[in-house]
Design a protein around this motif. Structure first.
Motif, PDB file in Angstrom:
ATOM      1  N   GLU A   1      50.263  44.251  39.250  1.00 24.24           N
ATOM      2  CA  GLU A   1      49.179  43.591  38.517  1.00 24.24           C
ATOM      3  C   GLU A   1      47.943  43.359  39.379  1.00 24.24           C
ATOM      4  O   GLU A   1      46.858  43.064  38.855  1.00 24.24           O
ATOM      5  CB  GLU A   1      49.665  42.244  37.954  1.00 24.24           C
ATOM      6  CG  GLU A   1      49.966  41.171  38.983  1.00 24.24           C
ATOM      7  CD  GLU A   1      51.368  41.253  39.589  1.00 24.24           C
ATOM      8  OE1 GLU A   1      51.748  40.311  40.312  1.00 24.24           O
ATOM      9  OE2 GLU A   1      52.074  42.254  39.332  1.00 24.24           O
ATOM     10  N   HIS A   2      48.082  43.506  40.689  1.00 18.08           N
ATOM     11  CA  HIS A   2      46.937  43.298  41.583  1.00 18.08           C
ATOM     12  C   HIS A   2      46.052  44.534  41.707  1.00 18.08           C
ATOM     13  O   HIS A   2      44.972  44.457  42.308  1.00 18.08           O
ATOM     14  CB  HIS A   2      47.430  42.883  42.971  1.00 18.08           C
ATOM     15  CG  HIS A   2      48.149  41.572  42.994  1.00 18.08           C
ATOM     16  ND1 HIS A   2      47.667  40.450  42.371  1.00 18.08           N
ATOM     17  CD2 HIS A   2      49.340  41.214  43.567  1.00 18.08           C
ATOM     18  CE1 HIS A   2      48.518  39.446  42.553  1.00 18.08           C
ATOM     19  NE2 HIS A   2      49.534  39.887  43.271  1.00 18.08           N
ATOM     20  N   ILE A   3      46.491  45.667  41.170  1.00 19.69           N
ATOM     21  CA  ILE A   3      45.665  46.870  41.224  1.00 19.69           C
ATOM     22  C   ILE A   3      44.456  46.685  40.310  1.00 19.69           C
ATOM     23  O   ILE A   3      44.620  46.445  39.107  1.00 19.69           O
ATOM     24  CB  ILE A   3      46.464  48.119  40.783  1.00 19.69           C
ATOM     25  CG1 ILE A   3      47.674  48.350  41.684  1.00 19.69           C
ATOM     26  CG2 ILE A   3      45.560  49.352  40.756  1.00 19.69           C
ATOM     27  CD1 ILE A   3      47.329  48.747  43.086  1.00 19.69           C
ATOM     28  N   PRO A   4      43.235  46.767  40.822  1.00 25.74           N
ATOM     29  CA  PRO A   4      42.062  46.606  39.960  1.00 25.74           C
ATOM     30  C   PRO A   4      41.961  47.748  38.954  1.00 25.74           C
ATOM     31  O   PRO A   4      42.198  48.906  39.293  1.00 25.74           O
ATOM     32  CB  PRO A   4      40.887  46.620  40.949  1.00 25.74           C
ATOM     33  CG  PRO A   4      41.401  47.313  42.157  1.00 25.74           C
ATOM     34  CD  PRO A   4      42.864  47.003  42.229  1.00 25.74           C
ATOM     35  N   ALA A   5      41.619  47.411  37.715  1.00 24.55           N
ATOM     36  CA  ALA A   5      41.542  48.411  36.661  1.00 24.55           C
ATOM     37  C   ALA A   5      40.399  49.393  36.894  1.00 24.55           C
ATOM     38  O   ALA A   5      40.473  50.553  36.481  1.00 24.55           O
ATOM     39  CB  ALA A   5      41.389  47.735  35.303  1.00 24.55           C
ATOM     40  N   LYS A   6      39.366  48.936  37.548  1.00 23.55           N
ATOM     41  CA  LYS A   6      38.227  49.815  37.825  1.00 23.55           C
ATOM     42  C   LYS A   6      37.482  49.294  39.036  1.00 23.55           C
ATOM     43  O   LYS A   6      37.733  48.188  39.525  1.00 23.55           O
ATOM     44  CB  LYS A   6      37.288  49.872  36.614  1.00 23.55           C
ATOM     45  CG  LYS A   6      36.725  48.522  36.207  1.00 23.55           C
ATOM     46  CD  LYS A   6      35.837  48.651  34.974  1.00 23.55           C
ATOM     47  CE  LYS A   6      35.281  47.282  34.565  1.00 23.55           C
ATOM     48  NZ  LYS A   6      34.402  47.400  33.373  1.00 23.55           N
ATOM     49  N   GLY A   7      36.540  50.100  39.525  1.00 23.68           N
ATOM     50  CA  GLY A   7      35.748  49.708  40.687  1.00 23.68           C
ATOM     51  C   GLY A   7      36.400  50.093  41.992  1.00 23.68           C
ATOM     52  O   GLY A   7      37.602  50.377  42.068  1.00 23.68           O
TER      53      GLY A   7
ATOM     54  N   GLY B   1      51.987  53.598  44.279  1.00 27.39           N
ATOM     55  CA  GLY B   1      51.855  52.206  43.845  1.00 27.39           C
ATOM     56  C   GLY B   1      50.585  51.984  43.049  1.00 27.39           C
ATOM     57  O   GLY B   1      50.589  51.329  41.998  1.00 27.39           O
ATOM     58  N   ALA B   2      49.477  52.536  43.533  1.00 26.81           N
ATOM     59  CA  ALA B   2      48.199  52.388  42.838  1.00 26.81           C
ATOM     60  C   ALA B   2      48.178  53.194  41.543  1.00 26.81           C
ATOM     61  O   ALA B   2      47.610  52.762  40.534  1.00 26.81           O
ATOM     62  CB  ALA B   2      47.056  52.833  43.747  1.00 26.81           C
ATOM     63  N   TYR B   3      48.808  54.363  41.557  1.00 32.02           N
ATOM     64  CA  TYR B   3      48.797  55.231  40.383  1.00 32.02           C
ATOM     65  C   TYR B   3      49.650  54.657  39.261  1.00 32.02           C
ATOM     66  O   TYR B   3      49.248  54.638  38.095  1.00 32.02           O
ATOM     67  CB  TYR B   3      49.299  56.618  40.776  1.00 32.02           C
ATOM     68  CG  TYR B   3      49.051  57.675  39.722  1.00 32.02           C
ATOM     69  CD1 TYR B   3      47.769  58.180  39.518  1.00 32.02           C
ATOM     70  CD2 TYR B   3      50.091  58.185  38.947  1.00 32.02           C
ATOM     71  CE1 TYR B   3      47.535  59.162  38.554  1.00 32.02           C
ATOM     72  CE2 TYR B   3      49.868  59.170  37.984  1.00 32.02           C
ATOM     73  CZ  TYR B   3      48.586  59.644  37.804  1.00 32.02           C
ATOM     74  OH  TYR B   3      48.356  60.615  36.844  1.00 32.02           O
TER      75      TYR B   3
ATOM     76  N   GLU C   1      35.675  54.424  43.685  1.00 40.20           N
ATOM     77  CA  GLU C   1      36.958  55.015  44.052  1.00 40.20           C
ATOM     78  C   GLU C   1      37.826  54.020  44.839  1.00 40.20           C
ATOM     79  O   GLU C   1      37.316  53.083  45.454  1.00 40.20           O
ATOM     80  CB  GLU C   1      36.743  56.262  44.919  1.00 40.20           C
ATOM     81  CG  GLU C   1      35.979  57.375  44.242  1.00 40.20           C
ATOM     82  CD  GLU C   1      36.877  58.274  43.410  1.00 40.20           C
ATOM     83  OE1 GLU C   1      38.023  57.877  43.120  1.00 40.20           O
ATOM     84  OE2 GLU C   1      36.424  59.373  43.066  1.00 40.20           O
ATOM     85  N   VAL C   2      39.129  54.269  44.836  1.00 38.36           N
ATOM     86  CA  VAL C   2      40.062  53.562  45.716  1.00 38.36           C
ATOM     87  C   VAL C   2      40.242  54.428  46.957  1.00 38.36           C
ATOM     88  O   VAL C   2      40.603  55.605  46.855  1.00 38.36           O
ATOM     89  CB  VAL C   2      41.420  53.323  45.038  1.00 38.36           C
ATOM     90  CG1 VAL C   2      42.387  52.642  46.010  1.00 38.36           C
ATOM     91  CG2 VAL C   2      41.259  52.470  43.782  1.00 38.36           C
ATOM     92  N   VAL C   3      39.968  53.873  48.119  1.00 37.07           N
ATOM     93  CA  VAL C   3      40.085  54.599  49.384  1.00 37.07           C
ATOM     94  C   VAL C   3      41.252  54.015  50.183  1.00 37.07           C
ATOM     95  O   VAL C   3      41.329  52.802  50.375  1.00 37.07           O
ATOM     96  CB  VAL C   3      38.784  54.520  50.201  1.00 37.07           C
ATOM     97  CG1 VAL C   3      38.974  55.139  51.588  1.00 37.07           C
ATOM     98  CG2 VAL C   3      37.652  55.240  49.466  1.00 37.07           C
TER      99      VAL C   3
ATOM    100  N   LEU D   1      39.500  44.292  49.647  1.00 34.78           N
ATOM    101  CA  LEU D   1      40.628  44.861  50.378  1.00 34.78           C
ATOM    102  C   LEU D   1      41.889  44.658  49.550  1.00 34.78           C
ATOM    103  O   LEU D   1      42.107  43.580  48.985  1.00 34.78           O
ATOM    104  CB  LEU D   1      40.796  44.177  51.734  1.00 34.78           C
ATOM    105  CG  LEU D   1      39.691  44.416  52.766  1.00 34.78           C
ATOM    106  CD1 LEU D   1      39.775  43.366  53.868  1.00 34.78           C
ATOM    107  CD2 LEU D   1      39.784  45.814  53.349  1.00 34.78           C
ATOM    108  N   LEU D   2      42.709  45.691  49.458  1.00 31.71           N
ATOM    109  CA  LEU D   2      43.942  45.606  48.684  1.00 31.71           C
ATOM    110  C   LEU D   2      45.120  45.850  49.621  1.00 31.71           C
ATOM    111  O   LEU D   2      45.422  47.001  49.965  1.00 31.71           O
ATOM    112  CB  LEU D   2      43.920  46.654  47.562  1.00 31.71           C
ATOM    113  CG  LEU D   2      45.051  46.588  46.547  1.00 31.71           C
ATOM    114  CD1 LEU D   2      44.975  45.298  45.733  1.00 31.71           C
ATOM    115  CD2 LEU D   2      44.997  47.800  45.618  1.00 31.71           C
TER     116      LEU D   2
END
Length: 256
Positions: A30-36, A56-58, A111-113, A145-146
């Motif tokens: 649930e901590h994965i941001p939906a966008k940005g 995990g992010a996907y 993007e997620v880097v 930061l994630l």
């Protein structure tokens, strides 16, 4: 190109994991941001960590992570086209500025880097010292930061051990923490300390809750010394890293 390459690669990886009954557990999706943009920061204990951290992010938000990876991987006949197709970011160890700038552009574009702040695999399986690049990228781009912690992936393929890619029933934990949002006055060094402290707590939890156990006295190599395993201590591992770096430098000098 990324949309054509990324999903099939994830699908192929999942097919292999299912065949081997890799028991993947994702905590904190649930901590994965939906966008940005977001700087996904992971610990590094295996050569396969980019697959699991990206998974995990996907799975958590259908986000495709663009990992920063050494440019040698991009020169390989097989991995090179895949890495470029998935828009991962090549890093030249002798001059990292172009890669840094590319990462910041990607973050600003939403993007997620993905970043491994330890730079190399931890032989002790505990957190090494963090470089400040992830915090600086977050500050320059305005992205959070994630923190992500992986555990169990070292049993499949890690530094100094033979590949065991056919090992079955290995539990793998993917733990995603709350995003860390920077303030304008935050300093990269202090943010990095805060990030590492958060990931230390996450790693401790992942290790305590991990369902896997050594199969016997000869199977304790993947457990840290502080948990009763036979992995090298953090200090010993650092000394081994330094010796390896010196040996590589000597080999390069000999070739020149």
């Amino acid at each position: 190109m990324a949309e054509l390459v990324y999903p099939p690669v994830i699908g192929a990886a999942l097919t292999v994991f299912r065949a081997l009954d890799v028991r993947i557990r994702i905590i904190g999706a649930e901590h994965i941001p939906a966008k940005g943009g977001a700087v996904l920061v992971s610990n590094h204990i295996s050569y396969l960590d980019f697959l699991f951290a990206g998974l995990g992010a996907y799975r958590g938000g259908k986000r495709k992570t663009r990992f920063m990876a050494k440019d040698d991987v991009f020169k390989h006949a097989v991995s090179g086209p895949l890495m470029r197709g998935m828009k991962h970011i090549p890093v030249d160890r002798t001059d990292g500025q172009p890669a840094y700038e590319a990462a910041v552009r990607a973050l600003r574009a939403g993007e997620v880097v993905g970043v491994f702040p330890e730079a190399t695999i931890s032989r002790s399986f505990m957190l090494k010292k963090f470089k400040t690049g992830a915090a600086r990228m977050a500050a320059d781009s305005g992205a959070p930061l994630l923190p992500v912690v992986l555990w169990g992936t070292q049993q499949l393929w890690t530094k100094g051990r033979p590949k065991t890619l056919t090992k079955r029933h290995v539990p793998v934990t993917i733990m995603i923490g709350e995003p860390i949002v920077l303030k304008p006055e935050d300093k990269p060094v202090m943010v990095t300390r805060r990030l590492r402290a958060a990931m230390t707590e996450m790693l401790d939890r992942a290790q305590r809750e991990y369902p896997g156990k050594p199969s016997g006295p000869d199977d304790t190599w993947w457990l840290p010394a502080q948990l009763g395993g036979t992995a090298p201590t953090l200090e010993t591992a650092e000394a081994e890293d330094e010796a390896e770096a010196v040996a590589k430098a000597e080999r390069r000098a000999a070739k020149d």
